[in-house]
Design an enzyme around this catalytic site. Structure first.
Site, PDB file in Angstrom:
ATOM      1  N   ASP A   1      42.676  33.705  35.469  1.00  0.00           N
ATOM      2  CA  ASP A   1      42.462  34.482  36.691  1.00  0.00           C
ATOM      3  C   ASP A   1      43.295  33.847  37.788  1.00  0.00           C
ATOM      4  O   ASP A   1      43.518  32.630  37.792  1.00  0.00           O
ATOM      5  CB  ASP A   1      40.985  34.485  37.084  1.00  0.00           C
TER       6      ASP A   1
ATOM      7  N   ASP B   1      41.657  42.753  35.098  1.00  0.00           N
ATOM      8  CA  ASP B   1      40.388  43.103  35.742  1.00  0.00           C
ATOM      9  C   ASP B   1      40.587  44.254  36.728  1.00  0.00           C
ATOM     10  O   ASP B   1      39.757  45.158  36.810  1.00  0.00           O
ATOM     11  CB  ASP B   1      39.824  41.897  36.495  1.00  0.00           C
TER      12      ASP B   1
END
Length: 150
Positions: A113, A129
């Site tokens: 991330d 995402d």
């Protein structure tokens, strides 16, 4: 026409993987770089769970969920009953995102991330995402506002 959607899903997964590769090879874990000060920055984190690091370390569960989700998305994508562009686009974005994160889970055993919103307190996330979120919003908009008209 259906092949174009699959190509778009592959491009979404490829863009996600490209950004993750860039972050992993140019940043140290935890390192932060402003991209647009006050708006967003890149912060390299490793996530071995789901959103908000829920179910951390349960990789087998994410493999199963991802494979089932891919199967469901492909079923609806190829089902002639569901032909509206908004629904199909939502499915394609969702598929690309699922594949992008699944590649990380299979290859790295965690998800990279990096996108941190600096103007609000929110978890760090990635392009996959974002694609899943956009896809689900499109699917819900279709189901709530358009399906009844079709």
């Amino acid at each position: 026409m259906q092949v174009i959607g699959l190509v778009i899903a592959a491009l979404i997964a490829a863009a996600d993987q490209g950004l993750k590769y860039y972050i992993a090879t140019n940043y140290k874990v935890g390192e932060v770089h402003d991209v647009m000060p006050g708006l967003f920055s890149f912060t390299y984190v490793k996530n071995n769970g789901a959103a908000w690091n829920v179910l951390s370390g349960q990789m087998w569960l994410f493999y199963v969920i991802s494979l089932i989700a891919i199967g469901v998305v492909l079923y609806f994508y190829f089902n002639k009953k569901y032909s509206h562009w908004m629904f199909k686009t939502g499915l394609i974005f969702t598929l690309g995102g699922i594949i992008g994160n699944l590649i990380d889970r299979l290859h790295l055993k965690y998800v990279i991330d990096m996108i941190q919103l600096d103007f609000v307190q929110f978890n760090i996330f990635n392009l996959a995402d974002s694609a899943i979120t956009v896809g689900v919003v499109l699917i819900f908009c279709y189901l709530l506002f358009i399906e009844r008209e079709d």
